[in-house]
Design an enzyme around this catalytic site. Structure first.
Site, PDB file in Angstrom:
ATOM      1  NE  ARG A  48      -2.012  -1.651   3.553  1.00 39.85           N
ATOM      2  CZ  ARG A  48      -2.501  -1.897   4.764  1.00 39.85           C
ATOM      3  NH1 ARG A  48      -3.764  -1.639   5.031  1.00 39.85           N
ATOM      4  NH2 ARG A  48      -1.730  -2.399   5.704  1.00 39.85           N
ATOM      5  CG  ASP A  50       1.635   6.598   3.173  1.00 37.36           C
ATOM      6  OD1 ASP A  50       0.865   5.682   3.527  1.00 37.36           O
ATOM      7  OD2 ASP A  50       2.730   6.816   3.715  1.00 37.36           O
ATOM      8  NE  ARG A 195       5.936  11.028   3.435  1.00 38.15           N
ATOM      9  CZ  ARG A 195       4.684  11.370   3.745  1.00 38.15           C
ATOM     10  NH1 ARG A 195       3.688  10.484   3.637  1.00 38.15           N
ATOM     11  NH2 ARG A 195       4.426  12.586   4.181  1.00 38.15           N
TER      12      ARG A 195
END
Length: 259
Positions: A48, A50, A195
């Site tokens: 998945r 973001d 990130r």
């Protein structure tokens, strides 16, 4: 059935289906349902992403009784998709294949612009830093993370992973002109892990923190010890890595255009 899907994530609220319907999965499943003339087609993905994160080779699988050749799946599904999402390939797979569980590793790239002026033409496609970066410092710090570690310091509070222990196989940092490319490969990643790592690497690359700080952050096992989460703009899911025995295409469309 398995599909390879690419998408520009800027307009979507991530991959996973939500009530808003503004996700990549929502659009893909609606397109598949339209092509199959079924009320719903449910997909499972390799990883998945973001909100704002792009996908160059997301892999999904789903069950279907429909018999069509592979090219028909590609053309037919793309007919119902927005221009920022495209099925790249389709292939029938055995029922034992699972897009997520069958993956041995996952690969991401982060593209970063180093410039005194913010991005314009490539806005949303690259991250941005206006201070000069020192490659040797970032490379040294990144090697601290290679191997199996507890990555709690780089884990989002909303992360649903059962364990913070992940095995990072490779981190490579290269530069072409004003653009940097950070490549990550691991068995799996935590929510916001890349990130959060990027935030720390940039802090070290700009001289705000020493190289040794990365080891301190990793050892702390506390999210508060790390830098703020960096922008999703330049993050690309390059795709999962599968055993060759599955016979799936091993290509990442459009990868070469990335600086």
């Amino acid at each position: 059935m398995a599909l390879g899907v690419s998408y520009n994530g800027r307009a979507f609220e991530g991959w996973q289906s939500q009530a808003s319907g503004i996700t990549v999965q929502d659009h893909l499943e609606q397109a598949l349902a339209s092509f199959c003339a079924l009320p719903r087609v449910q997909t499972l993905c390799a990883g998945r992403t973001d909100s704002g994160v792009h996908g160059l080779m997301q892999v999904v699988h789903f069950d279907t009784p429909l018999q069509r050749d592979d090219n028909a799946w590609v053309r037919g599904t793309n007919r119902f998709l927005p221009e920022t999402i495209a099925v790249q390939w389709a292939q029938r797979v055995p029922s034992s294949f699972h897009a997520r569980a069958s993956a041995r590793a996952r690969r991401y790239a982060y593209v970063l612009l180093e410039s005194p002026v913010r991005p314009s033409v490539d806005c949303g496609q690259v991250g941005w830093v206006f201070r000069p970066l020192h490659q040797d410092a970032m490379v040294s710090a990144a090697q601290t993370l290679v191997g199996e570690h507890d990555f709690s310091s780089f884990r989002a509070s909303s992360c649903q992973a059962h364990s913070p222990v992940k095995h990072v196989l490779r981190i490579a940092i290269t530069r072409r002109g004003a653009y940097w490319r950070f490549e990550f490969e691991a068995t799996a990643f935590l929510h916001h892990m890349i990130r959060n790592i990027m935030g720390c690497l940039i802090a070290i690359g700009t001289g705000k923190q020493p190289v040794s700080w990365m080891a301190e952050v990793l050892a702390a096992r506390n999210r508060d010890a790390a830098a703020p989460t960096f922008s999703p703009d330049g993050l690309y899911f390059l795709g999962p890595v599968y055993d060759a025995s599955w016979g799936l295409p091993d290509r990442t469309p459009a990868f070469d255009w990335l600086p």
